[in-house]
Design an enzyme around this catalytic site. Structure first.
Site, short mmCIF file in Angstrom:
data_model
loop_
_atom_site.label_atom_id
_atom_site.label_comp_id
_atom_site.label_asym_id
_atom_site.label_seq_id
_atom_site.Cartn_x
_atom_site.Cartn_y
_atom_site.Cartn_z
N ARG A 90 13.26 -7.08 -27.15
CA ARG A 90 11.88 -6.70 -26.85
C ARG A 90 10.92 -7.16 -27.94
O ARG A 90 9.78 -7.48 -27.67
CB ARG A 90 11.83 -5.17 -26.69
CG ARG A 90 10.43 -4.60 -26.70
CD ARG A 90 10.41 -3.16 -26.24
NE ARG A 90 11.00 -3.05 -24.92
CZ ARG A 90 11.60 -1.95 -24.46
NH1 ARG A 90 11.71 -0.89 -25.23
NH2 ARG A 90 12.10 -1.92 -23.24
N TYR A 91 11.39 -7.14 -29.17
CA TYR A 91 10.54 -7.49 -30.31
C TYR A 91 10.87 -8.92 -30.76
O TYR A 91 11.95 -9.43 -30.48
CB TYR A 91 10.81 -6.50 -31.46
CG TYR A 91 10.33 -5.10 -31.19
CD1 TYR A 91 8.97 -4.79 -31.19
CD2 TYR A 91 11.24 -4.08 -30.93
CE1 TYR A 91 8.54 -3.50 -30.95
CE2 TYR A 91 10.80 -2.78 -30.69
CZ TYR A 91 9.45 -2.49 -30.71
OH TYR A 91 9.01 -1.22 -30.47
N ARG A 94 14.23 -9.08 -33.58
CA ARG A 94 15.40 -8.22 -33.63
C ARG A 94 15.83 -7.82 -32.21
O ARG A 94 15.00 -7.76 -31.31
CB ARG A 94 15.14 -6.97 -34.46
CG ARG A 94 13.91 -6.17 -34.04
CD ARG A 94 13.33 -5.47 -35.27
NE ARG A 94 12.29 -4.52 -34.97
CZ ARG A 94 11.02 -4.84 -34.73
NH1 ARG A 94 10.65 -6.10 -34.70
NH2 ARG A 94 10.13 -3.89 -34.50
N CYS A 103 29.97 8.20 -25.64
CA CYS A 103 29.58 9.00 -26.80
C CYS A 103 30.57 10.13 -26.94
O CYS A 103 31.24 10.50 -25.98
CB CYS A 103 28.18 9.58 -26.60
SG CYS A 103 26.93 8.30 -26.44
N CYS A 107 24.24 14.10 -24.98
CA CYS A 107 23.01 14.85 -25.18
C CYS A 107 22.29 14.98 -23.85
O CYS A 107 22.15 13.99 -23.12
CB CYS A 107 22.13 14.12 -26.19
SG CYS A 107 23.04 13.59 -27.66
N CYS A 110 19.30 12.52 -23.15
CA CYS A 110 19.51 11.11 -23.47
C CYS A 110 18.67 10.17 -22.61
O CYS A 110 18.65 10.27 -21.39
CB CYS A 110 20.98 10.76 -23.31
SG CYS A 110 21.32 9.04 -23.73
N ARG A 112 19.34 7.10 -22.20
CA ARG A 112 20.23 6.20 -21.45
C ARG A 112 21.14 7.03 -20.56
O ARG A 112 22.29 6.66 -20.33
CB ARG A 112 21.05 5.36 -22.42
CG ARG A 112 20.14 4.60 -23.37
CD ARG A 112 20.74 3.27 -23.81
NE ARG A 112 19.76 2.59 -24.63
CZ ARG A 112 19.74 2.70 -25.97
NH1 ARG A 112 20.64 3.42 -26.61
NH2 ARG A 112 18.80 2.07 -26.64
N ASP A 270 11.59 10.83 -24.35
CA ASP A 270 11.24 9.87 -23.31
C ASP A 270 11.10 10.58 -21.96
O ASP A 270 11.62 11.67 -21.74
CB ASP A 270 12.33 8.79 -23.22
CG ASP A 270 12.30 7.86 -24.43
OD1 ASP A 270 11.20 7.61 -24.95
OD2 ASP A 270 13.37 7.39 -24.83
N ASP A 307 8.02 5.98 -27.47
CA ASP A 307 8.53 4.73 -26.93
C ASP A 307 7.83 4.59 -25.58
O ASP A 307 8.12 5.33 -24.65
CB ASP A 307 10.06 4.78 -26.79
CG ASP A 307 10.70 3.44 -27.06
OD1 ASP A 307 10.02 2.41 -26.86
OD2 ASP A 307 11.88 3.42 -27.45
N LYS A 314 7.80 1.01 -29.43
CA LYS A 314 7.50 2.25 -30.14
C LYS A 314 6.06 2.21 -30.67
O LYS A 314 5.69 1.28 -31.38
CB LYS A 314 8.45 2.42 -31.31
CG LYS A 314 9.89 2.52 -30.89
CD LYS A 314 10.80 2.52 -32.12
CE LYS A 314 12.26 2.52 -31.74
NZ LYS A 314 12.69 1.27 -31.08
#
Ligand SMILES: *Cc1c(COP(=O)(O)O)cnc(C)c1O
Ligand code: SF4
Length: 368
Positions: A90-91, A94, A103, A107, A110, A112, A270, A307, A314
């Site tokens: 996206r950037y 990076r 995981c 969470c 989350c 994702r 999010d 975000d 961000k």
């Protein structure tokens, strides 16, 4: 099998176990489990003190998840910024490199939620494709190894990935994003730290959301990483009933510094399907930032970011310190709310042409 893998195998995941352990309706847990992955390590479960406390709310499934259809499945449009499976670019300089779909604990908030735990989404076969993309894109100088949780891979597979990325001449730094030191600190062994230190410059970003998550076990894990020369940062998600309180957040930031972790980001939660009961207002986030800056070490003050939905990346939000600005002076308020003026440099009479793009200021007053 390593100790941590044995501990992981003992995680709470069957709806019957979860319902019984936390006093939930079995049918509710079954219904949630059909939509969102549920898993809690025995270690993390042992840190929960009370029903509905800040740790409970992060991991214990809540029937509210199924009632809330306001959020989106992929609010950040990560899928659109994904040129090949496993890479989010996206950037300019990076990329995120998603190397694990699972995981140790899932969470409830989350981002994702739609990917984690689903092996078809982040496939081990994609890793070679991701490496190929990184090799072919010389503008990429920073690779963020993420997932899921990359420390779910065993040391050997993780090392293969680090070695592969490190071998690319234009990659300057690597980062690993992991929640393991928080949810399964036993994953961080001397052996792991000795392996990681071979791939410097390597940064690790961890994820703690509540001061009760900083325990002797997590401190041991963080110290091992710091002693391996790995700069540690922390990402926190602002969550209702978890850390949406200036004192709780300040306590967390201070405890992190004491274990050599530099707070990096606080994220506004999010806009994700099934997480509405954990979101809080942006005003609350700004109030927390105001309660950090000046009141405690500057090192304890991270950036507060949203975000942006739609893939904008961000965006940092800062409480408004600027009261007015003109050619003579800038009037600001300090952390305690007192006003101070700073004299501007004298401008030449002849005005320079205006820049093509007008500068933006974070202030309410008239433009100079
Ligand atoms: C967060 C993120 C990064 C890293 O951002 P930094 O501000 O450099 O930490 C890179 N790519 C994507 C897609 C991200 O979401
Ligand atoms: S550790 Fe990170 S990726 Fe895994 S469930 Fe939690 S927030 Fe999602």
């Amino acid at each position: 099998m390593d100790d941590w893998q044995r501990l992981l195998q003992g995680s709470l995941r069957k709806p019957e176990e979860i319902a019984q352990r936390f006093g939930l309706e079995l049918e509710d847990v079954r219904r949630i489990a059909r939509v969102f992955k549920i898993q809690i390590t025995p270690y993390y479960a042992s840190l929960i003190k009370n029903r509905g406390d800040g740790l409970w709310r992060q991991m214990v499934p809540d029937p509210a998840e199924l009632r809330e259809h306001t959020g989106e499945a992929d609010p950040l449009l990560e899928d659109e910024d994904s040129p090949v499976p496993g890479i989010v670019h996206r950037y300019p300089d990076r990329v995120l490199f998603l190397v694990s779909h699972s995981c140790a604990s899932y969470c409830r908030f989350c981002t994702r939620k739609r990917h984690v735990g689903d092996p078809s989404k982040i496939n081990p076969r994609y890793i070679e494709g991701g490496l190929e993309y990184i090799r072919n894109h010389r503008e990429v100088r920073d690779v963020i190894i993420s997932g899921g949780d990359p420390l779910m891979l065993n040391d050997r597979r993780l090392e293969e990935i680090l070695k592969g990325v490190r071998a690319v001449p234009h990659i300057e730094i690597m980062r690993i994003g992991t929640r393991m030191p928080c949810v399964l600190p036993q994953r961080v062994t001397e052996k792991l730290a000795a392996m990681l230190r071979k791939y410097h410059p390597l940064y690790v970003n961890v994820h703690f959301n509540h001061p009760d998550e900083i325990t002797p076990e997590s401190s041991r894990a963080l110290n091992l990483l710091a002693d391996a020369g790995i700069p540690l940062g922390n990402q926190t998600v602002l969550l209702k009933g978890v850390n949406d309180d200036p004192l709780v957040m300040r306590g967390l930031m201070q405890k992190l510094l004491a274990v050599r972790v530099r707070p990096y980001y606080i994220y506004q939660a999010d806009y994700v399907n099934g997480t509405e009961h954990l979101r809080t207002t942006v005003e609350k986030g700004l109030e927390i930032m105001d309660a950090l800056r000046g009141w405690t070490s500057g090192l304890a003050v991270p950036y507060y970011c949203i975000d942006a939905p739609g893939g904008g990346g961000k965006i940092p939000l800062i409480p408004n310190y600027l009261q007015s600005i003109n050619a003579e002076q800038v009037v600001m308020r300090n952390y305690a709310g007192e006003l101070y003026a700073y004299p501007q440099v004298k401008q030449k009479a002849k005005r320079k042409p205006r820049p093509a793009v007008a500068p933006c200021f974070n202030f309410d007053g008239p433009m100079p």
